[in-house]
Design a protein around this motif. Structure first.
Motif, short mmCIF file in Angstrom:
data_model
loop_
_atom_site.label_atom_id
_atom_site.label_comp_id
_atom_site.label_asym_id
_atom_site.label_seq_id
_atom_site.Cartn_x
_atom_site.Cartn_y
_atom_site.Cartn_z
N LEU A 56 -61.23 -49.11 -123.72
CA LEU A 56 -60.08 -48.44 -123.13
C LEU A 56 -60.39 -46.98 -122.94
CD1 LEU A 56 -57.13 -49.99 -125.14
CD2 LEU A 56 -57.80 -50.49 -122.82
N VAL A 59 -56.71 -42.23 -118.94
CA VAL A 59 -56.56 -41.89 -117.52
C VAL A 59 -55.93 -40.50 -117.47
CG1 VAL A 59 -55.49 -42.50 -115.33
CG2 VAL A 59 -56.28 -44.31 -116.86
N ASP A 81 -47.17 -43.72 -122.44
CA ASP A 81 -48.29 -44.65 -122.46
C ASP A 81 -49.48 -43.98 -123.16
OD1 ASP A 81 -50.82 -45.93 -121.49
OD2 ASP A 81 -49.35 -47.25 -120.53
N GLN A 83 -52.53 -44.58 -123.06
CA GLN A 83 -53.76 -44.55 -122.27
C GLN A 83 -53.69 -43.58 -121.10
OE1 GLN A 83 -56.46 -46.05 -123.40
NE2 GLN A 83 -55.16 -46.60 -125.12
N ILE A 84 -52.61 -42.82 -121.00
CA ILE A 84 -52.46 -41.85 -119.91
C ILE A 84 -52.23 -40.47 -120.51
CG2 ILE A 84 -51.01 -41.13 -117.97
CD1 ILE A 84 -50.55 -44.06 -117.34
N ASN A 170 -48.42 -49.14 -114.36
CA ASN A 170 -49.41 -50.12 -113.89
C ASN A 170 -50.10 -49.66 -112.63
OD1 ASN A 170 -48.99 -51.89 -116.02
ND2 ASN A 170 -47.39 -53.02 -114.94
N ARG A 173 -52.71 -47.00 -113.62
CA ARG A 173 -53.85 -47.66 -114.27
C ARG A 173 -54.70 -48.43 -113.26
NH1 ARG A 173 -51.30 -50.46 -119.59
NH2 ARG A 173 -51.34 -48.66 -120.96
N THR A 174 -54.04 -49.16 -112.37
CA THR A 174 -54.76 -49.97 -111.37
C THR A 174 -55.56 -49.08 -110.44
OG1 THR A 174 -53.04 -51.67 -111.47
CG2 THR A 174 -54.47 -51.68 -109.55
N VAL A 177 -58.64 -47.71 -112.24
CA VAL A 177 -59.70 -48.70 -112.43
C VAL A 177 -60.34 -49.06 -111.09
CG1 VAL A 177 -60.16 -51.08 -113.10
CG2 VAL A 177 -58.74 -49.64 -114.53
N LYS A 182 -62.86 -45.14 -114.05
CA LYS A 182 -62.91 -45.61 -115.43
C LYS A 182 -63.79 -46.85 -115.50
CE LYS A 182 -60.53 -42.49 -117.07
NZ LYS A 182 -61.27 -41.49 -117.78
#
Length: 183
Positions: A56, A59, A81, A83-84, A170, A173-174, A177, A182
């Motif tokens: 992970l 972002v 989030d 991850q952000i 989402n 993140r999308t 990626v 990432k």
């Protein structure tokens, strides 16, 4: 009904237990916060959160919009989030270009309805200079002409303002990626 209005001393206040214990647990030292963190990690996380923690990546997002309230709300939502990370905020196109050059975000989240600038030229400069890997645009207008102009400027994803929180997360993140920013 009367309220208890008895004043207490600072020592009494400091001695009060502020974190209740979980009723019926085997251990009297197990707190509510540890129970909550255990419940959160079981089955409620997004699908790719089941990957190994080393896979992970964070972002990095730059938020650009002329309204401080909108930027603040977006920042608060995104930082919920884990991850952000919001690495910067910009109020106009010049500031957006400078911030993108300085912080090199993975994703630029831009409000296309900024009244102070020409977003398309600024976005084109950011994407052509590769200061950001991807751009997500927010707008209240859903016209085909605006979508085409935004796409020509390098916008990877176009969303309407008012998009639900989970859909925005989402989408970011999308895009991160899919634009290979990432692993």
């Amino acid at each position: 009904m009367t309220l208890n209005t008895r004043q207490i001393s600072p020592a009494e206040y400091a001695g009060r237990q502020r974190f209740p214990r979980v009723a019926g647990s085997e251990s009297s030292t197990k707190s509510v916060s540890s129970t909550i963190s255990t419940q959160i990690s079981v089955g409620t996380a997004p699908s790719f959160a089941t990957q190994a923690p080393t896979q992970l990546s964070l972002v990095r997002v730059l938020i650009a919009g002329d309204h401080a309230t909108l930027r603040s709300c977006l920042k608060t939502m995104l930082e919920l989030d884990p991850q952000i990370s919001v690495v910067g905020e910009a109020a106009d196109d010049c500031e957006m270009i400078k911030m993108a050059q300085r912080v090199r975000p993975d994703v630029v989240l831009v409000d296309l309805d900024m009244h102070c600038c020409d977003d398309y030229d600024a976005l084109a400069e950011i994407t052509e200079s590769k200061w950001a890997s991807s751009v997500v645009a927010l707008s209240i207008h859903d016209g085909e002409a605006q979508r085409i102009a935004a796409q020509k400027a390098g916008v990877n994803l176009f969303l309407e303002k008012g998009v639900p929180y989970k859909q925005l997360i989402n989408a970011i993140r999308t895009v991160a990626v899919n634009c290979n920013c990432k692993p």
